[in-house]
Design a protein around this motif. Structure first.
Motif, PDB file in Angstrom:
ATOM      1  N   LEU A  31       0.829  -1.203   0.000  1.00 53.65           N
ATOM      2  CA  LEU A  31       0.000   0.000   0.000  1.00 53.65           C
ATOM      3  C   LEU A  31       0.864   1.254   0.000  1.00 53.65           C
ATOM      4  O   LEU A  31       0.544   2.244  -0.685  1.00 53.65           O
ATOM      5  CB  LEU A  31      -0.925  -0.007   1.224  1.00 53.65           C
ATOM      6  N   ALA A  32       1.972   1.219   0.735  1.00 52.61           N
ATOM      7  CA  ALA A  32       2.889   2.358   0.734  1.00 52.61           C
ATOM      8  C   ALA A  32       3.451   2.587  -0.666  1.00 52.61           C
ATOM      9  O   ALA A  32       3.568   3.720  -1.128  1.00 52.61           O
ATOM     10  CB  ALA A  32       4.022   2.119   1.733  1.00 52.61           C
ATOM     11  N   GLY A  33       3.782   1.475  -1.350  1.00 51.00           N
ATOM     12  CA  GLY A  33       4.278   1.594  -2.715  1.00 51.00           C
ATOM     13  C   GLY A  33       3.227   2.139  -3.663  1.00 51.00           C
ATOM     14  O   GLY A  33       3.525   2.938  -4.557  1.00 51.00           O
ATOM     15  N   GLU A  34       1.966   1.741  -3.474  1.00 52.18           N
ATOM     16  CA  GLU A  34       0.901   2.236  -4.346  1.00 52.18           C
ATOM     17  C   GLU A  34       0.652   3.720  -4.130  1.00 52.18           C
ATOM     18  O   GLU A  34       0.266   4.433  -5.058  1.00 52.18           O
ATOM     19  CB  GLU A  34      -0.382   1.437  -4.092  1.00 52.18           C
ATOM     20  N   GLN A  35       0.861   4.186  -2.897  1.00 42.97           N
ATOM     21  CA  GLN A  35       0.719   5.616  -2.646  1.00 42.97           C
ATOM     22  C   GLN A  35       1.847   6.404  -3.293  1.00 42.97           C
ATOM     23  O   GLN A  35       1.633   7.488  -3.841  1.00 42.97           O
ATOM     24  CB  GLN A  35       0.682   5.881  -1.139  1.00 42.97           C
ATOM     25  N   ALA A  36       3.059   5.848  -3.227  1.00 45.34           N
ATOM     26  CA  ALA A  36       4.209   6.543  -3.822  1.00 45.34           C
ATOM     27  C   ALA A  36       4.222   6.422  -5.339  1.00 45.34           C
ATOM     28  O   ALA A  36       4.547   7.379  -6.050  1.00 45.34           O
ATOM     29  CB  ALA A  36       5.509   5.996  -3.234  1.00 45.34           C
ATOM     30  N   PHE A  37       3.858   5.223  -5.850  1.00 44.98           N
ATOM     31  CA  PHE A  37       3.873   4.966  -7.286  1.00 44.98           C
ATOM     32  C   PHE A  37       2.552   4.296  -7.688  1.00 44.98           C
ATOM     33  O   PHE A  37       2.482   3.061  -7.762  1.00 44.98           O
ATOM     34  CB  PHE A  37       5.055   4.076  -7.675  1.00 44.98           C
ATOM     35  N   GLU A  44       5.209   0.311 -14.938  1.00 48.39           N
ATOM     36  CA  GLU A  44       6.482  -0.408 -15.028  1.00 48.39           C
ATOM     37  C   GLU A  44       7.052  -0.751 -13.663  1.00 48.39           C
ATOM     38  O   GLU A  44       7.897  -1.646 -13.541  1.00 48.39           O
ATOM     39  CB  GLU A  44       7.503   0.427 -15.827  1.00 48.39           C
ATOM     40  N   MET A  45       6.591  -0.036 -12.614  1.00 46.14           N
ATOM     41  CA  MET A  45       7.072  -0.315 -11.269  1.00 46.14           C
ATOM     42  C   MET A  45       6.453  -1.592 -10.687  1.00 46.14           C
ATOM     43  O   MET A  45       6.912  -2.083  -9.655  1.00 46.14           O
ATOM     44  CB  MET A  45       6.751   0.869 -10.336  1.00 46.14           C
ATOM     45  N   TRP A  46       5.428  -2.111 -11.353  1.00 47.35           N
ATOM     46  CA  TRP A  46       4.690  -3.233 -10.793  1.00 47.35           C
ATOM     47  C   TRP A  46       4.811  -4.492 -11.636  1.00 47.35           C
ATOM     48  O   TRP A  46       3.994  -5.405 -11.529  1.00 47.35           O
ATOM     49  CB  TRP A  46       3.222  -2.837 -10.616  1.00 47.35           C
ATOM     50  N   VAL A  47       5.837  -4.539 -12.480  1.00 51.40           N
ATOM     51  CA  VAL A  47       6.122  -5.745 -13.248  1.00 51.40           C
ATOM     52  C   VAL A  47       7.536  -6.197 -12.916  1.00 51.40           C
ATOM     53  O   VAL A  47       8.345  -5.440 -12.373  1.00 51.40           O
ATOM     54  CB  VAL A  47       5.989  -5.504 -14.771  1.00 51.40           C
ATOM     55  N   ASP A  48       7.825  -7.439 -13.242  1.00 50.83           N
ATOM     56  CA  ASP A  48       9.154  -7.999 -12.984  1.00 50.83           C
ATOM     57  C   ASP A  48      10.095  -7.566 -14.104  1.00 50.83           C
ATOM     58  O   ASP A  48      10.190  -8.217 -15.143  1.00 50.83           O
ATOM     59  CB  ASP A  48       9.060  -9.521 -12.910  1.00 50.83           C
ATOM     60  N   ILE A  49      10.771  -6.456 -13.907  1.00 44.16           N
ATOM     61  CA  ILE A  49      11.668  -5.913 -14.924  1.00 44.16           C
ATOM     62  C   ILE A  49      12.903  -6.807 -15.038  1.00 44.16           C
ATOM     63  O   ILE A  49      13.529  -7.120 -14.024  1.00 44.16           O
ATOM     64  CB  ILE A  49      12.098  -4.472 -14.580  1.00 44.16           C
ATOM     65  N   PRO A  50      13.272  -7.244 -16.240  1.00 45.54           N
ATOM     66  CA  PRO A  50      14.505  -8.038 -16.390  1.00 45.54           C
ATOM     67  C   PRO A  50      15.708  -7.300 -15.803  1.00 45.54           C
ATOM     68  O   PRO A  50      15.851  -6.083 -15.974  1.00 45.54           O
ATOM     69  CB  PRO A  50      14.626  -8.203 -17.908  1.00 45.54           C
TER      70      PRO A  50
END
Length: 779
Positions: A31-37, A44-50
């Motif tokens: 939830l903290a991450g969703e508030q920040a991003f 792109e912050m919520w996918v598994d970036i290679p």
């Protein structure tokens, strides 16, 4: 014990803040991450970036959501470190309490003295008489009295100290947390030019670059790309990060290419001895062809060649896992031969000759001026005559008996063009065959014979009857190309030019269908100049057959990829007419649809120009979407890629304590764990933990004020002069931050052995940096 208590206290915060409105205090990091991003704004912050495409979280001095870089330091404030800080503070609190207790004991000293005075005197007589029981009794009585007195005094005067232990502990904990925060965050709070200057001036460009990267990441993790294999090339050294290139590879991350991008071709440049073969071609061959995990249903073949004819021997040990797929073309005992004209039409032979002349004559690309169209036409008509001779078994055998080659072979064609007696005899035979209507011929044979009759007329009119000097010039041109079909008995002619070799035979189709072909022939190896002719001809044969397959069976071209691995590729390149798709000026633009892709190496751009001319060389290099630049002194190569990469605005700050960008701070000050101890004096003094993330001012001139104040008042500068000095320093720094400099400089290509500047296509984006290749050579 303190550590167990500290852990329990930290764990208790999960219950204590379970209903707190702040997701950070509740421990709800998602939830903290969703508030920040927010997911919608920052998908792109919520996918598994290679890992190999993950970039620095700091762009132009701030995070993507405009937060300060020091926000990243909260990730370093781990539970273990907090427990250590709490444990250390508890230890310091107990030490402080013990010290204060010692002070209290001094106050109680008179009471202890009074207790001692009331005790009976020591029975010294008992010692002299041996009555030790009396001595023991006296000792027990005295000890009990003192303990009782100290206990009463501790209860009466020392209990307030026990109540202060939690206070001391808390004070020490906040001090330790502040010290730890400063330790993990101070580097991220240093002033940088990109934070104070670029973040405001480059806002629109930055937003475009971030959106471009966002789309790029989402494409890489989509269904289209997720099943493609990924091949690491080396470890990024972070040069482009230092030079303010947005979304550049992170220092220490792998620089890789995927299975789709590699089919858009790769080339390496570098001086002799820089390691193009050992550090690039060999490792990439192993990863891509031998060990590559390609999509199910796709086969990967390889065609290995080089102008010198030595690469096959170097790569054979690498092929052990696929040794059953390997066929070596050469003149060794176990090597395969190839009928160079097998399955080719006279028209295809003519086009092949046009392409290979730039390599087979000493003048290189300039030979096109000397080589007129007439010698090509002579060879074309000789091929049609030779093909017609093969429609009759007796005529074919007579030719083989005399020439030791089939009429429709490269050597037979050469003899018809170079030996007038052979040509006249062949023309006579063609007319005789045409006149004899009793021979049973198929419709195809009749058509071949009619074309040959026309060729006989052309040869008689345009070649045999030509003036002696003109005819001699034509022969000289033909000999400059095909004289290597006479190899002086080393074995190349019989296996490749005669058409009558009865040993092991293969063809380039083996590589197109998923096998591995290695050409062990070249100008610097087996076969000499004759082997060089074979290697050039076979490479063009592969390209022609790939186009034929794509037209005949597009699905086969899609399911079967072939890696053309070529060293010293400048010795193999060919050029031709603008509409001919089977030479190096045109083929690599369409090669992907045929299933063929190239990984090659050469010395420099100038060597390519010398081989095939500026226009073809430029087109060829432009079609190589990924590039590995080793050390080179060739100015043309360096200038070409300097211009291709363009410029960036970066500066080495002249201000003391100010850094160009976040990457330079990370490089100079690697992350620190931060100290977690608390001093005894800190346990006495109340302190709040207030972790600031704000970067420092661009330029601190407190030292200038102190210096000015220390001077005699007559020499002190006016406050306005101090302000002007500061403003001038900052203005100079801002100007430096906006200066444009090349992303790539000549000195970058000389940064030690094992390093290369790599420009790699990964998905739909080109990534580039100085890369260390050594870490992956034996991986």
């Amino acid at each position: 014990m303190l550590k167990r208590v500290s852990k329990a206290l930290v764990k208790s915060t999960d219950i204590l803040f379970a209903t707190n409105a702040s997701p950070e205090l509740r421990g709800n990091l998602v939830l903290a991450g969703e508030q920040a991003f927010p997911r919608k704004k920052y998908p792109e912050m919520w996918v598994d970036i290679p890992d190999d495409v993950r970039i620095s979280p700091v762009i132009d001095g701030k995070l993507v959501n405009n937060a300060n870089p020091a926000e990243l330091s909260f990730a370093d404030m781990t539970e273990d470190r907090i427990v250590n800080a709490l444990q250390g503070a508890g230890r310091s609190a107990l030490k402080l309490t013990a010290a204060l207790a010692a002070g209290v004991s001094l106050i109680c000293y008179p009471f202890i003295v009074e207790t001692i005075s009331l005790l009976p005197p020591f029975p010294s007589w008992a010692v002299s008489t041996g009555a030790y029981g009396v001595v023991v009794t006296w000792g027990l009585q005295t000890t009990a009295a003192l303990l009782w007195t100290c206990g009463i005094l501790a209860l009466k005067y020392g209990w307030p100290l026990a109540l202060l232990v939690p206070v001391f502990w808390w004070n020490g904990f906040t001090a330790a947390m502040s010290r730890m925060w400063n330790g993990v965050s101070w580097g991220k709070r240093l002033p940088t030019l990109d934070y104070h200057v670029r973040h405001e001036t480059e806002q629109l460009d930055r937003e475009d670059d971030i959106q471009d990267y966002r789309d790029y990441v989402l494409d890489l993790v989509s269904d289209r790309m997720k099943d493609e294999p990924v091949f690491p090339i080396g470890e990024a050294r972070g040069l482009m990060e230092l030079r303010n290139v947005r979304c550049a590879p992170r220092r220490g991350s792998w620089v890789s290419i995927d299975g789709e991008s590699i089919r858009r071709h790769m080339i390496a440049f570098g001086d002799t001895g820089t390691g193009k073969t050992r550090r690039f071609l060999m490792p990439m061959f192993r990863r891509v062809v031998i060990e590559g995990k390609w999509k199910e249903g796709r086969k990967i073949g390889a065609y290995v060649t080089d102008g010198k004819g030595v690469l096959a021997e170097e790569l054979l040990p690498v092929c052990k896992p696929r040794e059953e797929d390997v066929r070596v073309i050469g003149i060794g005992e176990d090597h395969y031969g190839v009928d160079l004209l097998g399955g080719m039409t006279p028209e295809q032979i003519r086009e092949t000759v046009r392409k290979v002349i730039t390599q087979l004559t000493s003048e290189g690309a300039a030979s096109q001026v000397i080589w007129t169209e007439m010698p090509t036409q002579i060879l074309y008509h000789a091929a049609r005559i030779g093909l017609a001779l093969e429609t009759n078994d007796e005529a074919k055998q007579d030719f083989i008996d005399v020439v030791e080659a089939r009429p429709y072979s490269l050597y037979g064609m050469y003899q018809l063009a170079a030996q007038e007696d052979f040509l006249k005899a062949a023309i006579k035979t063609i007319h005789a065959l045409d006149a004899d209507k009793t021979l049973g011929r198929t419709e195809r044979q009749e058509q071949i014979l009619k074309q040959a009759v026309k060729s006989c007329s052309w040869m008689d009119r345009s070649f045999i009857r030509a003036p002696k000097d003109t005819k001699g010039s034509y022969r000289a041109s033909i000999e400059s190309v095909l004289s290597d079909t006479e190899d002086g008995g080393i074995g190349v002619a019989h296996r490749f030019f005669s058409g009558i070799y009865e040993g092991k035979i293969t063809d380039v189709d083996h590589a197109l269908n998923g096998g591995i072909i290695m050409v062990a022939l070249g100008a610097g190896g087996a076969g000499g100049s004759s082997g060089h002719l074979v290697s050039i001809w076979l490479k063009n044969r592969l390209m022609s057959k790939a186009i034929e397959r794509q037209q005949r069976d597009p699905q086969a071209a899609k399911d079967n990829s072939c890696c053309l691995l070529a060293d010293e590729v400048q010795l193999l390149l060919t050029t031709g007419k603008s509409k001919d798709a089977t030479h190096d000026g045109n083929f690599w633009n369409i090669a992907r649809s045929t299933g063929v892709f190239m990984m090659c190496a050469t010395q420099n751009f100038s060597s390519l120009v010398k081989a095939v001319g500026s226009e073809t060389a430029t087109v060829f290099v432009n079609n190589m979407s990924s590039v590995v630049l080793f050390k080179t002194k060739d100015k043309a190569t360096i200038d070409y890629y300097e211009q291709k990469l363009g410029k960036t605005n970066y500066a080495l700050s002249t201000l003391n304590g100010v850094y160009p960008n976040f990457a330079s701070v990370e490089r100079k000050f690697p992350s620190s764990g931060g100290m977690t101890f608390a001093k005894l004096i800190e346990c006495l003094l109340p302190k709040t933990f207030n972790p600031s993330t704000q970067p420092g001012e661009l330029y601190d001139i407190s030292w200038y004020h102190e210096l000015n104040a220390s001077l005699h008042h007559d020499k002190q500068g006016h406050p306005a002069e101090v302000r002007k000095y500061l403003e001038q320093k900052i203005e100079n720094a801002k100007k430096e931050a906006q200066e444009m400099r090349p992303k790539l400089e000549e000195k970058d290509l000389t940064k030690g052995q094992g390093n290369a500047f790599v420009m790699i296509e990964r998905g739909e984006k080109t990534r580039y940096d100085l890369v260390a290749l050594e870490p992956l050579i034996n991986v």
